[in-house]
Design a protein around this motif. Structure first.
Motif, short mmCIF file in Angstrom:
data_model
loop_
_atom_site.label_atom_id
_atom_site.label_comp_id
_atom_site.label_asym_id
_atom_site.label_seq_id
_atom_site.Cartn_x
_atom_site.Cartn_y
_atom_site.Cartn_z
N LYS A 145 0.82 -1.21 0.00
CA LYS A 145 0.00 0.00 0.00
C LYS A 145 0.86 1.27 0.00
CE LYS A 145 -1.82 -1.39 3.87
NZ LYS A 145 -1.28 -2.75 3.89
N THR A 146 1.79 1.32 0.97
CA THR A 146 2.59 2.53 1.12
C THR A 146 3.46 2.76 -0.11
OG1 THR A 146 2.55 2.09 3.49
CG2 THR A 146 4.14 3.71 2.72
N THR A 147 4.00 1.68 -0.65
CA THR A 147 4.82 1.80 -1.86
C THR A 147 3.98 2.35 -3.01
OG1 THR A 147 5.99 -0.16 -1.07
CG2 THR A 147 6.41 0.51 -3.34
N ALA A 200 -2.50 7.78 6.59
CA ALA A 200 -3.59 7.50 7.53
C ALA A 200 -3.47 6.09 8.09
CB ALA A 200 -4.93 7.71 6.84
N ASN A 201 -2.25 5.54 8.05
CA ASN A 201 -1.98 4.30 8.77
C ASN A 201 -1.45 4.75 10.14
OD1 ASN A 201 -0.94 1.98 9.85
ND2 ASN A 201 0.08 1.29 7.99
N PHE A 202 -2.38 4.97 11.05
CA PHE A 202 -2.02 5.67 12.29
C PHE A 202 -1.15 4.84 13.23
CE2 PHE A 202 -6.20 7.36 10.94
CZ PHE A 202 -5.74 8.59 10.51
N VAL A 247 -4.50 8.63 -0.09
CA VAL A 247 -4.44 8.29 1.34
C VAL A 247 -3.92 6.86 1.55
CG1 VAL A 247 -5.77 8.16 3.48
CG2 VAL A 247 -6.41 9.82 1.72
N ASP A 248 -2.86 6.75 2.33
CA ASP A 248 -2.33 5.44 2.70
C ASP A 248 -3.06 4.97 3.95
OD1 ASP A 248 -0.75 3.20 2.88
OD2 ASP A 248 0.97 4.23 3.77
N SER A 249 -3.30 3.66 4.07
CA SER A 249 -4.14 3.23 5.18
C SER A 249 -3.56 2.06 5.96
CB SER A 249 -5.52 2.85 4.64
OG SER A 249 -5.40 1.65 3.92
MG LIG Z 1 2.11 0.72 4.83
#
Ligand SMILES: [Mg+2]
Ligand SMILES: Nc1ncnc2c1ncn2[C@@H]1O[C@H](COP(=O)(O)OP(=O)(O)OP(=O)(O)O)[C@@H](O)[C@H]1O
Lengths: 105, 260
Positions: B18-20, B42-44, B116-118
């Motif tokens: 996801k983040t990539t 938003a990956n808290f 938005v990253d989650s």
């Molecule tokens: Mg990630």
């Protein structure tokens, strides 16, 4: 799966064009001995080469390459088709089970 | 399809990419398409987006914004690669995740697109991203466990009435034993937007904290990323000349080095 590129078809000595394992199996069942043993004999096994390079099934190619008996060859091909179908169905089954378990939640 | 303003990148599984995907889409949209882009972490619980783009310990971040300790505008960093980023707090604290939607709303006017990253966990964090997004991209990979998580995410999005733009299949090795994009599309009833190869170049770029589209612009995966980015904003991807892109890459590598 049938081959799309016509240059890769297998042309038998009795002028049949084979585009897939299924075509090959049908031809092997129906062709006369002269035609059949023209392609598979003590000196050559044309099908083994075609199966390996064009159909990219080395497992089947190796098996066929060792066989000379017509029935045995046909059996080997039938077994391979069976095995592949089972594998395909297994995948379908797993996917539909996953779907049922998750998507209906 | 209209181009969406806020796109959530989700998966109910950790480590699928996801983040990539967020970092690379952000970089591609800013660098290749000259868009005003904001990427948001938003990956808290495990916020690592900053680490994908060279931002190690950001002073300002999203966490206190959600508790109204300061305004969202103060948490925005202008990255040298052209996009803006709101990172998360590396040592996270409890947050009011569901405030995300309200906080992002005023930014719609400023940016062409917000990505938005989650979080991969089925909790408020994930719900917050789904809630805040106009559309979702679900990241998946070609194996049964990930497919199972993908079906779960698709189901969840449908229940929340969030539009799913499609699936991005990541870490594809093109092996016979893998599931194909057709299998995944059929199972999920969602279109597969792109198949990204499993590539050492991604790991190498991640180690340098530079998105692969910038670090290795000529790699196959970088072209796929840029094409995908274009499809989201409704623009066709045109490759730039190899010479130009090489020059750019060298320049950027130099810039990132200088900052370290
Ligand atoms: Mg990630
Ligand atoms: N196409 C790819 N080929 C090879 N490695 C990849 C690829 N995409 C991502 N990775 C690597 O996989 C790892 C996990 O990626 P990433 O952190 O983006 O996953 P994530 O879904 O955001 O994880 P989390 O759920 O923990 O937030 C990283 O090391 C990343 O470099």
């Amino acid at each position: 799966m049938a081959i799309k590129n016509s240059e890769q078809y297998f042309h038998t000595c009795d002028n049949t064009e084979l585009k897939s394992v299924k075509d090959m199996l049908a031809w092997m069942r129906e062709s006369n001995d002269d035609s059949f043993f023209n392609h598979i004999n003590s000196k050559r096994n044309d099908f083994a080469g075609w199966i390996s390079t064009i159909l990219k099934d080395n497992v089947l190619a190796k098996k066929i390459d060792k066989l000379k008996d017509r029935e045995e060859i046909i059996n080997a091909i039938e077994e391979r088709i069976d095995y592949k179908n089972k594998k395909k169905n297994k995948k379908k089954n797993i996917i539909s089970k996953l779907k049922e378990a998750i998507m209906n939640e | 399809m209209n181009s969406p303003k806020i796109v959530g990148v989700v998966a109910l599984k950790g480590g699928v990419g996801k983040t990539t995907v967020v970092a690379n889409l952000g970089a591609a949209l800013a660098d290749h398409y000259n868009k005003k882009v904001l990427i948001v972490d938003a990956n808290f619980s495990t916020p690592h987006l900053g680490l994908h783009v060279g931002l190690v310990n950001p002073k300002q971040n999203l966490h206190p914004v959600l508790s109204d300790d300061y305004s969202i505008y103060e948490a925005i960093y202008q990255h040298e690669l052209g996009f803006h980023i709101i990172p998360g707090k590396l040592a996270p604290t409890e947050v009011n995740a569901l405030a995300l939607k309200e906080k992002l709303e005023p930014l719609r006017e400023i940016y062409d697109i917000i990505i938005v990253d989650s979080s991969p966990s089925l909790n408020n964090e994930m719900a917050a991203t789904m809630d805040a997004s106009d559309e979702l991209i679900v990241v998946s990979s070609p194996d049964y466990p990930t497919l199972s998580s993908t079906l779960h995410a698709v189901n969840l999005a449908k229940k929340q009435n969030t539009v799913i733009r499609g699936i991005v299949l990541n870490k594809v090795r093109r092996k016979k034993f893998e599931l194909g994009s057709k299998d995944i599309a059929e199972a999920s009833e969602v279109k597969v937007l792109a198949s990204l190869p499993d590539s050492l170049k991604v790991l190498s770029a991640t180690a340098k904290m530079v998105p692969v589209v910038i670090h290795f612009p000529k790699e196959e995966i970088s072209h796929i990323y840029k094409k995908l980015a274009g499809s989201i904003i409704g623009e066709k991807y045109k490759k730039i000349s190899a010479k130009k892109s090489k020059k750019k890459a060298t320049l950027l590598k130099k810039n990132t080095k200088r900052k370290d």
